[in-house]
Design a protein around this motif. Structure first.
Motif, PDB file in Angstrom:
ATOM      1  N   LEU A 132      34.927  36.296  53.198  1.00  0.00           N
ATOM      2  CA  LEU A 132      36.371  36.069  53.281  1.00  0.00           C
ATOM      3  C   LEU A 132      37.076  37.013  54.243  1.00  0.00           C
ATOM      4  CD1 LEU A 132      37.261  35.478  49.520  1.00  0.00           C
ATOM      5  CD2 LEU A 132      36.985  33.770  51.321  1.00  0.00           C
ATOM      6  N   GLY A 133      36.578  38.235  54.351  1.00  0.00           N
ATOM      7  CA  GLY A 133      37.269  39.221  55.175  1.00  0.00           C
ATOM      8  C   GLY A 133      38.527  39.712  54.480  1.00  0.00           C
ATOM      9  N   GLY A 134      39.228  40.602  55.125  1.00  0.00           N
ATOM     10  CA  GLY A 134      40.423  41.206  54.531  1.00  0.00           C
ATOM     11  C   GLY A 134      41.545  40.219  54.278  1.00  0.00           C
ATOM     12  N   GLU A 135      41.781  39.333  55.236  1.00  0.00           N
ATOM     13  CA  GLU A 135      42.861  38.354  55.072  1.00  0.00           C
ATOM     14  C   GLU A 135      42.550  37.367  53.956  1.00  0.00           C
ATOM     15  OE1 GLU A 135      44.072  36.434  58.654  1.00  0.00           O
ATOM     16  OE2 GLU A 135      44.184  38.323  59.763  1.00  0.00           O
ATOM     17  N   GLY A 136      41.313  36.964  53.852  1.00  0.00           N
ATOM     18  CA  GLY A 136      40.931  36.036  52.788  1.00  0.00           C
ATOM     19  C   GLY A 136      41.045  36.669  51.412  1.00  0.00           C
ATOM     20  N   LEU A 137      40.619  37.929  51.298  1.00  0.00           N
ATOM     21  CA  LEU A 137      40.744  38.620  50.004  1.00  0.00           C
ATOM     22  C   LEU A 137      42.198  38.855  49.625  1.00  0.00           C
ATOM     23  CD1 LEU A 137      37.989  41.395  49.862  1.00  0.00           C
ATOM     24  CD2 LEU A 137      38.144  39.316  48.521  1.00  0.00           C
ATOM     25  N   ALA A 138      43.042  39.093  50.618  1.00  0.00           N
ATOM     26  CA  ALA A 138      44.456  39.357  50.348  1.00  0.00           C
ATOM     27  C   ALA A 138      45.155  38.155  49.724  1.00  0.00           C
ATOM     28  CB  ALA A 138      45.168  39.770  51.631  1.00  0.00           C
ATOM     29  N   ARG A 139      44.613  36.973  49.888  1.00  0.00           N
ATOM     30  CA  ARG A 139      45.222  35.766  49.317  1.00  0.00           C
ATOM     31  C   ARG A 139      44.957  35.627  47.819  1.00  0.00           C
ATOM     32  NH1 ARG A 139      42.747  32.877  54.006  1.00  0.00           N
ATOM     33  NH2 ARG A 139      44.251  33.162  55.677  1.00  0.00           N
ATOM     34  N   TRP A 140      43.980  36.348  47.315  1.00  0.00           N
ATOM     35  CA  TRP A 140      43.612  36.247  45.895  1.00  0.00           C
ATOM     36  C   TRP A 140      44.484  37.196  45.064  1.00  0.00           C
ATOM     37  CZ3 TRP A 140      38.044  35.116  44.203  1.00  0.00           C
ATOM     38  CH2 TRP A 140      37.475  34.152  45.029  1.00  0.00           C
ATOM     39  N   PRO A 141      44.781  36.847  43.818  1.00  0.00           N
ATOM     40  CA  PRO A 141      45.569  37.747  42.949  1.00  0.00           C
ATOM     41  C   PRO A 141      44.678  38.838  42.329  1.00  0.00           C
ATOM     42  CG  PRO A 141      45.078  35.734  41.775  1.00  0.00           C
ATOM     43  CD  PRO A 141      44.523  35.557  43.170  1.00  0.00           C
ATOM     44  N   LEU A 142      44.060  39.645  43.173  1.00  0.00           N
ATOM     45  CA  LEU A 142      43.056  40.601  42.711  1.00  0.00           C
ATOM     46  C   LEU A 142      43.610  41.680  41.773  1.00  0.00           C
ATOM     47  CD1 LEU A 142      41.001  40.882  45.999  1.00  0.00           C
ATOM     48  CD2 LEU A 142      40.416  39.635  43.919  1.00  0.00           C
ATOM     49  N   PRO A 143      44.800  42.236  42.017  1.00  0.00           N
ATOM     50  CA  PRO A 143      45.302  43.235  41.062  1.00  0.00           C
ATOM     51  C   PRO A 143      45.488  42.660  39.649  1.00  0.00           C
ATOM     52  CG  PRO A 143      46.498  43.397  43.125  1.00  0.00           C
ATOM     53  CD  PRO A 143      45.644  42.161  43.211  1.00  0.00           C
ATOM     54  N   ILE A 144      45.923  41.420  39.556  1.00  0.00           N
ATOM     55  CA  ILE A 144      46.099  40.796  38.243  1.00  0.00           C
ATOM     56  C   ILE A 144      44.736  40.579  37.578  1.00  0.00           C
ATOM     57  CG2 ILE A 144      46.871  38.694  37.069  1.00  0.00           C
ATOM     58  CD1 ILE A 144      49.052  38.512  39.289  1.00  0.00           C
ATOM     59  N   ILE A 145      43.778  40.093  38.343  1.00  0.00           N
ATOM     60  CA  ILE A 145      42.425  39.879  37.802  1.00  0.00           C
ATOM     61  C   ILE A 145      41.861  41.198  37.294  1.00  0.00           C
ATOM     62  CG2 ILE A 145      40.053  39.285  38.439  1.00  0.00           C
ATOM     63  CD1 ILE A 145      41.268  37.220  40.405  1.00  0.00           C
ATOM     64  N   ARG A 146      42.045  42.267  38.060  1.00  0.00           N
ATOM     65  CA  ARG A 146      41.500  43.569  37.669  1.00  0.00           C
ATOM     66  C   ARG A 146      42.189  44.107  36.409  1.00  0.00           C
ATOM     67  NH1 ARG A 146      38.174  46.170  41.146  1.00  0.00           N
ATOM     68  NH2 ARG A 146      38.964  48.249  40.677  1.00  0.00           N
ATOM     69  N   ARG A 147      43.476  43.898  36.271  1.00  0.00           N
ATOM     70  CA  ARG A 147      44.176  44.386  35.069  1.00  0.00           C
ATOM     71  C   ARG A 147      43.779  43.595  33.830  1.00  0.00           C
ATOM     72  NH1 ARG A 147      48.520  44.966  38.907  1.00  0.00           N
ATOM     73  NH2 ARG A 147      48.729  47.176  39.375  1.00  0.00           N
ATOM     74  N   VAL A 148      43.627  42.291  33.969  1.00  0.00           N
ATOM     75  CA  VAL A 148      43.196  41.469  32.833  1.00  0.00           C
ATOM     76  C   VAL A 148      41.792  41.874  32.399  1.00  0.00           C
ATOM     77  CG1 VAL A 148      42.567  39.113  32.149  1.00  0.00           C
ATOM     78  CG2 VAL A 148      44.728  39.527  33.344  1.00  0.00           C
ATOM     79  N   LEU A 149      40.917  42.058  33.353  1.00  0.00           N
ATOM     80  CA  LEU A 149      39.562  42.500  33.038  1.00  0.00           C
ATOM     81  C   LEU A 149      39.563  43.900  32.419  1.00  0.00           C
ATOM     82  CD1 LEU A 149      36.607  41.727  33.103  1.00  0.00           C
ATOM     83  CD2 LEU A 149      36.492  42.658  35.418  1.00  0.00           C
ATOM     84  N   ALA A 150      40.439  44.772  32.910  1.00  0.00           N
ATOM     85  CA  ALA A 150      40.553  46.116  32.340  1.00  0.00           C
ATOM     86  C   ALA A 150      40.983  46.042  30.873  1.00  0.00           C
ATOM     87  CB  ALA A 150      41.552  46.955  33.130  1.00  0.00           C
ATOM     88  N   ALA A 151      41.915  45.159  30.574  1.00  0.00           N
ATOM     89  CA  ALA A 151      42.357  45.011  29.184  1.00  0.00           C
ATOM     90  C   ALA A 151      41.200  44.524  28.312  1.00  0.00           C
ATOM     91  CB  ALA A 151      43.534  44.040  29.105  1.00  0.00           C
ATOM     92  N   GLY A 152      40.428  43.571  28.810  1.00  0.00           N
ATOM     93  CA  GLY A 152      39.276  43.085  28.051  1.00  0.00           C
ATOM     94  C   GLY A 152      38.233  44.165  27.836  1.00  0.00           C
ATOM     95  N   LEU A 153      37.957  44.956  28.860  1.00  0.00           N
ATOM     96  CA  LEU A 153      36.984  46.041  28.719  1.00  0.00           C
ATOM     97  C   LEU A 153      37.487  47.126  27.778  1.00  0.00           C
ATOM     98  CD1 LEU A 153      35.573  46.449  32.337  1.00  0.00           C
ATOM     99  CD2 LEU A 153      34.377  45.625  30.314  1.00  0.00           C
ATOM    100  N   LEU A 154      38.785  47.376  27.799  1.00  0.00           N
ATOM    101  CA  LEU A 154      39.335  48.371  26.880  1.00  0.00           C
ATOM    102  C   LEU A 154      39.198  47.903  25.433  1.00  0.00           C
ATOM    103  CD1 LEU A 154      40.701  51.094  26.557  1.00  0.00           C
ATOM    104  CD2 LEU A 154      42.903  49.932  26.796  1.00  0.00           C
ATOM    105  N   VAL A 155      39.458  46.638  25.181  1.00  0.00           N
ATOM    106  CA  VAL A 155      39.274  46.094  23.833  1.00  0.00           C
ATOM    107  C   VAL A 155      37.802  46.189  23.426  1.00  0.00           C
ATOM    108  CG1 VAL A 155      39.356  43.960  22.479  1.00  0.00           C
ATOM    109  CG2 VAL A 155      41.299  44.596  23.905  1.00  0.00           C
ATOM    110  N   ALA A 156      36.906  45.845  24.354  1.00  0.00           N
ATOM    111  CA  ALA A 156      35.476  45.950  24.058  1.00  0.00           C
ATOM    112  C   ALA A 156      35.071  47.390  23.780  1.00  0.00           C
ATOM    113  CB  ALA A 156      34.659  45.388  25.214  1.00  0.00           C
TER     114      ALA A 156
END
Length: 186
Positions: free
Chosen positions: A150-174
């Motif tokens: 994807l490169g930098g521009e392709g990755l920038a289109r994804w909601p990566l900070p939201i994905i990382r925070r949701v995953l962080a919440a799941g890992l914290l619960v685990a």
């Protein structure tokens, strides 16, 4: 088999938007999508997954069962904390063409990231840590390949900070559930 699948999926998800994925994406933009760059990055992800699985299994083998379970909880909590840390993805000013230097910088970014902590935790809990290492290696390599593609521009289109925070919440619960199980459970 379960530790392989969990490691594969968890490492891929935890690597989305990670420092290593962004580094590979930026270098892919700057240097072009060269196969040696991709193979070096994938080899780094696989090597560090193996090392973290070996370390996690080694520590867990030396501890009583409940202490090993608490170790898993701490590793999951560290992975969750790392996922909440903001990722700054500046483009390299003068990227080196040395794959060795690139591999060292990439490995330094990978050694303490959420994906490798997840491999550590899963290998510490698994009856066959090699399956967690293999799953982590493939998941990390898949995330690296996605960043390279994807490169930098392709990755920038994804909601990566939201994905990382949701995953962080799941890992914290685990981590909390695993820690409470180690403290009060069987």
């Amino acid at each position: 088999m379960a530790s392989f699948l969990f490691a594969l999926l968890l490492v891929f998800a935890a690597s989305l938007g990670g420092r290593d994925q962004w580094l590979v994406a930026r270098f892919s933009d700057a240097l072009g999508q060269s196969l040696p760059l991709l193979l070096t990055a994938m080899a780094s992800a696989a090597l560090l997954a193996g090392v973290m699985a070996w370390v996690g299994a080694g520590f867990a083998a030396q501890l009583p069962a409940r202490a090993a379970q608490m170790l898993v909880a701490f590793a999951l909590a560290l992975a969750a904390a790392e996922l909440t840390w903001p990722v700054k993805s500046a483009a390299p000013q003068e990227p080196t063409r040395s794959l060795g230097a690139f591999a060292i910088v990439l490995a330094a970014r990978q050694v303490g990231d959420a994906a490798r902590f997840a491999v550590f935790a899963l290998a510490a809990q698994a009856s066959l840590p090699a399956t967690a290492a293999l799953g982590g290696a493939l998941g990390g390599a898949g995330a690296i390949a996605l960043g390279w593609t994807l490169g930098g521009e392709g990755l920038a289109r994804w909601p990566l900070p939201i994905i990382r925070r949701v995953l962080a919440a799941g890992l914290l619960v685990a981590a909390i559930i695993t820690g409470l199980g180690a403290r009060y459970g069987a």
